[in-house]
Design a protein around this motif. Structure first.
Motif, PDB file in Angstrom:
ATOM      1  N   ASP A 396     -29.498  15.720 -43.185  1.00 14.29           N
ATOM      2  CA  ASP A 396     -28.758  14.371 -42.938  1.00 14.29           C
ATOM      3  C   ASP A 396     -26.803  14.989 -42.774  1.00 14.29           C
ATOM      4  O   ASP A 396     -26.337  14.367 -42.137  1.00 14.29           O
ATOM      5  CB  ASP A 396     -28.504  13.184 -44.243  1.00 14.29           C
ATOM      6  CG  ASP A 396     -27.685  12.380 -43.642  1.00 14.29           C
ATOM      7  OD1 ASP A 396     -27.708  11.621 -42.901  1.00 14.29           O
ATOM      8  OD2 ASP A 396     -26.760  12.219 -45.102  1.00 14.29           O
ATOM      9  N   ILE A 397     -26.794  16.022 -43.631  1.00  9.84           N
ATOM     10  CA  ILE A 397     -25.633  16.548 -43.074  1.00  9.84           C
ATOM     11  C   ILE A 397     -25.124  17.046 -41.726  1.00  9.84           C
ATOM     12  O   ILE A 397     -24.102  16.725 -41.446  1.00  9.84           O
ATOM     13  CB  ILE A 397     -24.891  18.271 -44.839  1.00  9.84           C
ATOM     14  CG1 ILE A 397     -24.845  17.737 -45.718  1.00  9.84           C
ATOM     15  CG2 ILE A 397     -23.970  19.309 -43.551  1.00  9.84           C
ATOM     16  CD1 ILE A 397     -25.021  18.716 -46.563  1.00  9.84           C
ATOM     17  N   ARG A 405     -19.507   9.998 -39.347  1.00 12.96           N
ATOM     18  CA  ARG A 405     -19.944   9.797 -40.241  1.00 12.96           C
ATOM     19  C   ARG A 405     -20.427  10.209 -41.268  1.00 12.96           C
ATOM     20  O   ARG A 405     -20.130  11.513 -41.438  1.00 12.96           O
ATOM     21  CB  ARG A 405     -21.320   8.773 -39.765  1.00 12.96           C
ATOM     22  CG  ARG A 405     -22.396   9.547 -39.824  1.00 12.96           C
ATOM     23  CD  ARG A 405     -23.918   8.399 -39.941  1.00 12.96           C
ATOM     24  NE  ARG A 405     -25.269   8.836 -39.789  1.00 12.96           N
ATOM     25  CZ  ARG A 405     -25.622   9.726 -41.060  1.00 12.96           C
ATOM     26  NH1 ARG A 405     -25.167  10.569 -42.110  1.00 12.96           N
ATOM     27  NH2 ARG A 405     -26.577  11.083 -40.973  1.00 12.96           N
ATOM     28  N   ALA A 406     -20.042   9.608 -42.521  1.00  8.71           N
ATOM     29  CA  ALA A 406     -20.129  10.212 -43.806  1.00  8.71           C
ATOM     30  C   ALA A 406     -21.755   9.825 -44.126  1.00  8.71           C
ATOM     31  O   ALA A 406     -22.450  10.342 -43.440  1.00  8.71           O
ATOM     32  CB  ALA A 406     -19.736   8.960 -45.162  1.00  8.71           C
ATOM     33  N   CYS A 407     -22.037  11.177 -44.902  1.00  4.90           N
ATOM     34  CA  CYS A 407     -23.851  11.174 -45.080  1.00  4.90           C
ATOM     35  C   CYS A 407     -24.119  10.087 -45.888  1.00  4.90           C
ATOM     36  O   CYS A 407     -23.854   9.317 -46.803  1.00  4.90           O
ATOM     37  CB  CYS A 407     -23.814  12.807 -46.398  1.00  4.90           C
ATOM     38  SG  CYS A 407     -23.620  14.057 -45.530  1.00  4.90           S
ATOM     39  N   LEU A 408     -25.293   9.964 -46.040  1.00  5.46           N
ATOM     40  CA  LEU A 408     -26.263   8.821 -47.035  1.00  5.46           C
ATOM     41  C   LEU A 408     -26.059   8.996 -48.846  1.00  5.46           C
ATOM     42  O   LEU A 408     -25.699   8.314 -48.865  1.00  5.46           O
ATOM     43  CB  LEU A 408     -27.232   8.730 -45.700  1.00  5.46           C
ATOM     44  CG  LEU A 408     -27.569   8.493 -44.612  1.00  5.46           C
ATOM     45  CD1 LEU A 408     -29.329   8.517 -44.104  1.00  5.46           C
ATOM     46  CD2 LEU A 408     -27.330   7.283 -44.327  1.00  5.46           C
ATOM     47  N   LEU A 433     -20.384  20.982 -48.971  1.00  4.97           N
ATOM     48  CA  LEU A 433     -20.067  20.641 -47.483  1.00  4.97           C
ATOM     49  C   LEU A 433     -20.421  18.894 -47.316  1.00  4.97           C
ATOM     50  O   LEU A 433     -19.542  18.243 -46.392  1.00  4.97           O
ATOM     51  CB  LEU A 433     -21.296  21.277 -46.637  1.00  4.97           C
ATOM     52  CG  LEU A 433     -21.011  21.396 -45.405  1.00  4.97           C
ATOM     53  CD1 LEU A 433     -19.607  21.543 -44.539  1.00  4.97           C
ATOM     54  CD2 LEU A 433     -22.133  22.210 -44.526  1.00  4.97           C
ATOM     55  N   SER A 434     -21.418  18.275 -48.478  1.00  4.90           N
ATOM     56  CA  SER A 434     -21.374  16.920 -47.566  1.00  4.90           C
ATOM     57  C   SER A 434     -19.869  16.105 -48.167  1.00  4.90           C
ATOM     58  O   SER A 434     -19.810  15.047 -47.551  1.00  4.90           O
ATOM     59  CB  SER A 434     -22.756  16.880 -48.115  1.00  4.90           C
ATOM     60  OG  SER A 434     -22.792  16.160 -50.057  1.00  4.90           O
ATOM     61  N   TYR A 439     -15.005  13.287 -46.474  1.00  5.53           N
ATOM     62  CA  TYR A 439     -13.831  13.302 -46.054  1.00  5.53           C
ATOM     63  C   TYR A 439     -13.754  13.212 -45.335  1.00  5.53           C
ATOM     64  O   TYR A 439     -12.178  12.714 -44.990  1.00  5.53           O
ATOM     65  CB  TYR A 439     -13.433  14.629 -47.303  1.00  5.53           C
ATOM     66  CG  TYR A 439     -11.793  14.704 -46.773  1.00  5.53           C
ATOM     67  CD1 TYR A 439     -10.460  14.036 -47.165  1.00  5.53           C
ATOM     68  CD2 TYR A 439     -11.528  16.280 -44.924  1.00  5.53           C
ATOM     69  CE1 TYR A 439      -9.416  14.575 -47.052  1.00  5.53           C
ATOM     70  CE2 TYR A 439      -9.665  15.293 -45.587  1.00  5.53           C
ATOM     71  CZ  TYR A 439      -8.929  15.002 -46.336  1.00  5.53           C
ATOM     72  OH  TYR A 439      -7.630  15.315 -45.860  1.00  5.53           O
ATOM     73  N   ARG A 440     -13.830  13.818 -44.007  1.00  2.00           N
ATOM     74  CA  ARG A 440     -13.837  13.746 -42.907  1.00  2.00           C
ATOM     75  C   ARG A 440     -14.067  12.662 -42.344  1.00  2.00           C
ATOM     76  O   ARG A 440     -13.111  11.900 -41.268  1.00  2.00           O
ATOM     77  CB  ARG A 440     -14.778  14.881 -41.511  1.00  2.00           C
ATOM     78  CG  ARG A 440     -14.807  15.210 -40.286  1.00  2.00           C
ATOM     79  CD  ARG A 440     -15.219  15.653 -39.557  1.00  2.00           C
ATOM     80  NE  ARG A 440     -15.671  15.913 -38.184  1.00  2.00           N
ATOM     81  CZ  ARG A 440     -16.568  15.132 -38.037  1.00  2.00           C
ATOM     82  NH1 ARG A 440     -18.037  15.186 -38.592  1.00  2.00           N
ATOM     83  NH2 ARG A 440     -16.855  14.972 -36.501  1.00  2.00           N
ATOM     84  N   ALA A 441     -14.840  11.860 -42.364  1.00  2.00           N
ATOM     85  CA  ALA A 441     -15.534  10.219 -42.164  1.00  2.00           C
ATOM     86  C   ALA A 441     -14.164   9.409 -42.770  1.00  2.00           C
ATOM     87  O   ALA A 441     -14.157   8.394 -42.378  1.00  2.00           O
ATOM     88  CB  ALA A 441     -16.969  10.177 -42.698  1.00  2.00           C
ATOM     89  N   SER A 442     -14.166   9.179 -43.911  1.00  2.00           N
ATOM     90  CA  SER A 442     -12.459   8.595 -44.453  1.00  2.00           C
ATOM     91  C   SER A 442     -11.650   9.010 -43.708  1.00  2.00           C
ATOM     92  O   SER A 442     -10.969   7.606 -43.406  1.00  2.00           O
ATOM     93  CB  SER A 442     -12.286   9.360 -45.866  1.00  2.00           C
ATOM     94  OG  SER A 442     -13.454   9.004 -46.690  1.00  2.00           O
TER      95      SER A 442
END
Length: 627
Positions: A396-397, A405-408, A433-434, A439-442
């Protein structure tokens, strides 16, 4: 109400005679045999519905006995379950309108029988409403309107199966996951397509409604005998080769950070007694053996395997779904390790198709998330379930990174970093890493929301970043000697990256993962131009150190289990490199990863990385021209 006689003594409650009201003289044959009170609802009484038992009334003397329906793969069991309490996938023709209107009365399609099976309770409303409609004595249930919080393990498993079956049916019109009599020549093409894409799974209404998880009178271990093989699964010589291939190679990707190697040591023994898991293993193994190699090598391998058939992995894949479809009627299977392992192996199978651009693999990851959530599976639950969770998170990562997107997962580790042993630290690098990807998705969501980021968003992102950086520093401070660089012969002078040898290899790839997280956080931090020249230099040093760590370890990393993660980290390192020699070296090392593991999607990763470089170089050229 007067409860006393005229003389003041308490009045005794009127009681029916034992011949009236307390014992039914009719009822279904199953309830009679079990000495249970039967509510005589047709076609399936309440007790039989709740306990997932065959229900037969005295007037149906030709009905099958419960013992005849115990085998999940028997034709009679399939025919029996197709007559009541079904859950069906909508056909491809009406896939866009999968949620049925929720019924509220008899005129909307719900009989009184269904309500009585629910124990007299009304159907949920709002987001938790279950849409049902009668269909040949059964019900078509749409999970689209049910909140995931209320899902049972059984329902989550069925929803995951729906995703797989619908995509398979759309990809292949001959998709064999069907039940019931064959269609006549006079029926329409639409009816044929509906039959080709339909799945019928027997589920009690109480389980679907979330009123029951496992029947109280059910012995899970006894029920396992109805879907678990009594003896070992019999394999042909060719299938034995595929099974060995999984144990020797494919399982290593799933066990990369697991010191106990539960997929290669434990899951394969579960497969020996479980047809569904065995078929999933054969599908993944067959597909991997004949992917990522040229036509000449494929022909040589085909000649060596006399029983090999082109595209056999597709047959094994369909047979896996067929087994899961028929076995989900057993609640103990919905809660089993076998189902979790099967779902994860099928996900790895679909990950090999990542390059097709269909996005099915990414969607199916959410289906596995539902199953895990319904069973309370997470990164600290122990055993094979924990191993499945970490293997799923690693998949998922990468999907989340590629989809921005963010991880589930929202699980938070309960152990502090300083309490972890060295093997657990490797898993914690994946968790870090997840969080970096979240954070990147935010950051990307905040940037897309408005041209000028909200002050509160900036504060929240700053706190998220500081917490993440603190976690990363704590992780590095807890590393033991196992993570130290060992002596290695230096390559020829002038080599692009200094080789770094870490042993065992899994600790080397954990350092790569940590560096990948550093790259993500650094690239999405405050604008370097606003931080001044010193801030810019600090960012450059951080990125350079992370790139050198990833690439230096990759030059010495030969272990096959680490190649997929290593190639993903090399992709992240490539995003920070502008020098032509370093770029070429990174592409070369990604090719080496593909050659070692025969992982076909890596070719797509390399092409995507080249496109990123072209886009960056073009932007730099245009900026210089504007200047």
């Amino acid at each position: 109400m007067n409860t006393r006689d005229d003389d003041g003594r308490p009045r005794k409650r009127a009681r029916k005679s034992r011949g009236k009201g307390l014992r039914t003289t009719t009822g279904c044959l199953t309830c009679r045999k079990r000495h249970k009170k039967c509510d005589e609802q047709r076609p399936v009484c309440g007790p039989c519905s709740i306990s997932d038992r065959h229900c037969a009334f005295p007037q149906s003397l030709d009905a099958t006995s419960p013992s005849e329906t115990s085998a999940p793969n028997s034709p009679r069991a399939i025919a029996t379950t197709s007559t009541y309490n079904h859950r069906q996938v909508n056909s491809a023709e009406n896939h866009g309108n999968s949620s049925l209107d929720a019924p509220h009365s008899e005129q909307n399609g719900v009989s009184n029988n269904f309500a009585s099976h629910m124990g007299g309770e009304t159907l949920p409303t709002g987001d938790e409403q279950l849409a049902v409609a009668p269909s040949n004595g059964g019900f078509i249930c749409s999970p689209e309107s049910i909140s995931s919080e209320a899902w049972s393990a059984n329902f989550a498993s069925i929803r995951w199966l729906d995703l797989l079956a619908t995509d398979a049916a759309q990809a292949d019109s001959n998709f064999p996951l069907t039940t019931g009599p064959a269609l006549t020549d006079g029926q329409t093409r639409g009816a044929r397509l509906a039959r080709a894409t339909a799945i019928s799974v027997h589920v009690s209404p109480a389980l679907l409604n979330g009123q029951a998880q496992l029947p109280e009178d059910l012995d899970p271990e006894f029920e396992r005998t109805t879907w678990q093989s009594v003896g070992d699964v019999v394999l042909s010589a060719h299938e034995a080769k595929l099974f060995r291939h999984f144990a020797d190679r494919c399982a290593s990707w799933l066990d990369v950070f697991d010191p106990h190697k539960l997929f290669s040591n434990y899951a394969i023994r579960l497969a020996i007694r479980n047809t569904g898991l065995m078929k999933a293993i054969l599908a993944l193994s067959a597909k991997h053996r004949f992917s990522g190699i040229d036509d000449v090598a494929r022909q040589l391998r085909t000649d060596a395997d006399g029983e090999f058939e082109e595209g056999e992995w597709i047959r094994y894949y369909y047979e896996t779904l067929q087994y899961v479809r028929e076995t989900l009627k057993y609640p103990s299977y919905s809660h089993s390790e076998e189902l979790l392992a099967t779902a994860l192996v099928i996900s790895a199978y679909e990950m090999l198709d990542e390059s097709d651009g269909s996005g099915n693999w990414q969607r199916h990851l959410k289906g596995i998330f539902w199953i895990q959530r319904s069973q309370d599976v997470d990164g600290g639950c122990g055993g094979l379930r924990q191993s499945v969770w970490w293997a799923w998170l690693r998949q998922d990562i990468w999907a989340a990174f590629r989809e921005s997107r963010a991880c589930l997962s929202f699980w938070v580790p309960f152990k502090a970093i300083h309490e972890l042993d060295q093997n657990e630290l490797a898993d914690r690098s994946i968790y870090i890493l997840s969080q970096a990807i979240n954070y990147r998705a935010s950051v990307q969501a905040a940037a897309a929301g408005s041209t000028t980021a909200n002050h509160m968003d900036q504060m929240q992102l700053s706190k998220q970043r500081d917490k993440l950086l603190s976690m990363m520093e704590q992780w590095k401070s807890c590393l033991g000697d196992e993570y130290k660089v060992l002596p290695t012969p230096t390559d020829a002078a002038g080599d692009v990256f200094t080789p770094l040898w870490i042993h065992p290899p899994r600790f080397g790839v954990a350092l790569q993962v940590h560096s990948f997280a550093q790259i993500i956080v650094t690239l999405h931090s405050v604008n370097p131009a606003l931080a001044g020249f010193n801030g810019y230099l600090k960012m450059q040093r951080t990125l350079s150190e992370a790139v050198n760590t990833i690439c230096g370890i990759a030059t010495q990393l030969r272990d096959e289990s680490c190649q997929i993660l290593s190639a993903q980290c090399l992709y992240g390192a490539g995003l920070c490199v502008a020098d032509g020699k370093k770029r070429n070296k990174i592409i070369s090392m990604m090719e080496d990863c593909e050659n070692r593991t025969s992982w076909a999607p890596m070719a797509t990763w390399r092409e995507d990385l080249r496109r990123e470089w072209e886009r960056a170089d073009k932007n730099d050229f245009e900026t210089m021209g504007d200047g």
